[in-house]
Design a protein around this motif. Structure first.
Motif, PDB file in Angstrom:
ATOM      1  N   LEU A  22      50.556   3.116 -22.217  1.00 22.89           N
ATOM      2  CA  LEU A  22      51.406   2.640 -23.311  1.00 22.89           C
ATOM      3  C   LEU A  22      52.844   2.402 -22.859  1.00 22.89           C
ATOM      4  N   LEU A  23      53.363   3.289 -22.008  1.00 25.42           N
ATOM      5  CA  LEU A  23      54.789   3.286 -21.692  1.00 25.42           C
ATOM      6  C   LEU A  23      55.137   2.732 -20.315  1.00 25.42           C
ATOM      7  N   HIS A  24      54.158   2.238 -19.559  1.00 27.20           N
ATOM      8  CA  HIS A  24      54.464   1.832 -18.178  1.00 27.20           C
ATOM      9  C   HIS A  24      55.516   0.727 -18.110  1.00 27.20           C
ATOM     10  N   ASP A  25      55.588  -0.130 -19.143  1.00 30.17           N
ATOM     11  CA  ASP A  25      56.556  -1.226 -19.142  1.00 30.17           C
ATOM     12  C   ASP A  25      57.792  -0.934 -19.989  1.00 30.17           C
ATOM     13  N   LEU A  26      58.095   0.331 -20.184  1.00 33.18           N
ATOM     14  CA  LEU A  26      59.281   0.725 -20.961  1.00 33.18           C
ATOM     15  C   LEU A  26      60.540   0.023 -20.463  1.00 33.18           C
ATOM     16  N   GLY A  27      60.675  -0.121 -19.144  1.00 28.48           N
ATOM     17  CA  GLY A  27      61.862  -0.752 -18.579  1.00 28.48           C
ATOM     18  C   GLY A  27      62.050  -2.188 -19.036  1.00 28.48           C
ATOM     19  N   LYS A  28      60.950  -2.905 -19.281  1.00 23.05           N
ATOM     20  CA  LYS A  28      61.061  -4.284 -19.770  1.00 23.05           C
ATOM     21  C   LYS A  28      61.712  -4.313 -21.152  1.00 23.05           C
ATOM     22  N   VAL A  29      61.318  -3.369 -21.996  1.00 26.56           N
ATOM     23  CA  VAL A  29      61.881  -3.313 -23.343  1.00 26.56           C
ATOM     24  C   VAL A  29      63.382  -3.080 -23.279  1.00 26.56           C
ATOM     25  N   MET A  69      57.447   8.502 -28.279  1.00 27.93           N
ATOM     26  CA  MET A  69      58.186   7.370 -27.742  1.00 27.93           C
ATOM     27  C   MET A  69      57.315   6.120 -27.747  1.00 27.93           C
ATOM     28  N   GLY A  70      56.038   6.307 -27.480  1.00 30.82           N
ATOM     29  CA  GLY A  70      55.134   5.166 -27.379  1.00 30.82           C
ATOM     30  C   GLY A  70      55.003   4.386 -28.674  1.00 30.82           C
ATOM     31  N   VAL A  71      54.785   5.084 -29.796  1.00 25.62           N
ATOM     32  CA  VAL A  71      54.584   4.362 -31.052  1.00 25.62           C
ATOM     33  C   VAL A  71      55.861   3.644 -31.481  1.00 25.62           C
ATOM     34  N   THR A  72      57.013   4.185 -31.096  1.00 25.11           N
ATOM     35  CA  THR A  72      58.274   3.540 -31.432  1.00 25.11           C
ATOM     36  C   THR A  72      58.530   2.337 -30.538  1.00 25.11           C
ATOM     37  N   VAL A  73      58.260   2.498 -29.249  1.00 25.29           N
ATOM     38  CA  VAL A  73      58.466   1.396 -28.311  1.00 25.29           C
ATOM     39  C   VAL A  73      57.521   0.239 -28.615  1.00 25.29           C
ATOM     40  N   LEU A  74      56.317   0.533 -29.113  1.00 25.72           N
ATOM     41  CA  LEU A  74      55.392  -0.538 -29.480  1.00 25.72           C
ATOM     42  C   LEU A  74      55.994  -1.457 -30.533  1.00 25.72           C
ATOM     43  N   ASP A  75      56.725  -0.877 -31.492  1.00 30.79           N
ATOM     44  CA  ASP A  75      57.408  -1.694 -32.497  1.00 30.79           C
ATOM     45  C   ASP A  75      58.426  -2.623 -31.848  1.00 30.79           C
ATOM     46  N   LEU A  76      59.198  -2.081 -30.917  1.00 33.79           N
ATOM     47  CA  LEU A  76      60.229  -2.875 -30.246  1.00 33.79           C
ATOM     48  C   LEU A  76      59.611  -3.972 -29.397  1.00 33.79           C
TER      49      LEU A  76
END
Length: 261
Positions: free
Chosen positions: A121-128, A75-82
């Motif tokens: 890496l994923l702590h700010d997933l909600g912002k995305v 999930m992290g490497v994909t969310v980094l793109d977003l």
């Protein structure tokens, strides 16, 4: 109902949320996508995870890191793109948090420092998710942080009545993220509320603040939140240890902008 997000995230959520999936199935899923394979191996061999140049195959990476970390990393490497398209600087901020969290976890003798890296890496997933689902509204939130001098957390609360942490918690539970990762995503601004992973959450909380202190990337505002006294006391880092964390963050400058991520 899931937010309107790219299909790749939805496909990954099936993998991440499947409690019965095997390591070989995860390896096959990653290996079937050359771009994903490249990103996973690049990430695992970077300073973020501390295995520089040692992992040459997806099977090795999956076996070494295990279910929880590899699912979060997917999930992290994909969310980094977003992140790069959603908010300029958010990807660099997240990469900085990952390296800072791993550094602190190593200092505290944590057994699974990779968990801290993924949490960073994923702590700010909600912002995305908020940025993708409500781009115009989130623009107003960002304007409020600039014009009214508000922390992003408070600006979100004022505009949406919820924060990126609450959105991240909802999504992490829906996608059956590991409990330790769910805690980090949900409570990195309020680490005293973490029940399943209080130390990991305190680590990412402090990592987030140190990255902001360095002006590394952009997390939605130009301010540095107050450190939780309980978390600071819990981690008990010396001045020299904090300086080392800051040096490691600085060494990663520019990595979040690398298109190969």
């Amino acid at each position: 109902m899931l937010p309107t997000i790219p299909d790749v995230i939805k496909r990954l959520s099936v993998i991440v949320g499947n409690p019965k999936i095997s390591l070989s199935e995860i390896s096959s899923f990653i290996s079937s996508d050359p771009a994903l394979t490249s990103r996973i191996l690049k990430m695992v061999n970077s300073a973020i995870f501390g295995f520089p140049g040692r992992i040459s195959s997806v099977t090795h990476a999956v076996t070494l890191l295990g279910f929880n970390v590899i699912k979060g990393l997917l999930m992290g490497v994909t969310v980094l793109d977003l992140m790069q398209t959603a908010m300029v600087g958010l990807r660099e901020h997240s990469v900085g948090c990952a390296i800072a969290a791993r550094t602190i976890a190593e200092m505290k003798g944590m057994k699974n420092t990779e968990d801290a890296s993924v949490g960073g890496l994923l702590h700010d997933l909600g912002k995305v998710i908020l940025l993708l689902q409500f781009p115009q509204d989130y623009k107003l939130v960002l304007e409020a942080t600039d014009q009214k001098g508000m922390l992003i957390f408070n600006a979100e609360k004022a505009h949406f009545s919820e924060t990126h942490a609450a959105v991240g918690l909802w999504l992490a539970e829906k996608w059956k993220f590991p409990k330790n990762l769910t805690d980090v995503i949900a409570y990195h601004h309020k680490p005293q509320l973490a029940k399943n992973a209080p130390v990991d959450t305190a680590i990412v909380h402090l990592a987030d603040i140190l990255v902001r202190t360095m002006g590394f990337g952009y997390a939605g505002d130009a301010f540095v939140p107050a450190v939780s006294p309980a978390s600071f006391e819990q981690l008990n880092l010396s001045e020299e240890e904090i300086r080392e964390v800051l040096r490691n963050i600085e060494s990663m400058r520019g990595m979040g902008d690398d298109p190969a991520w």
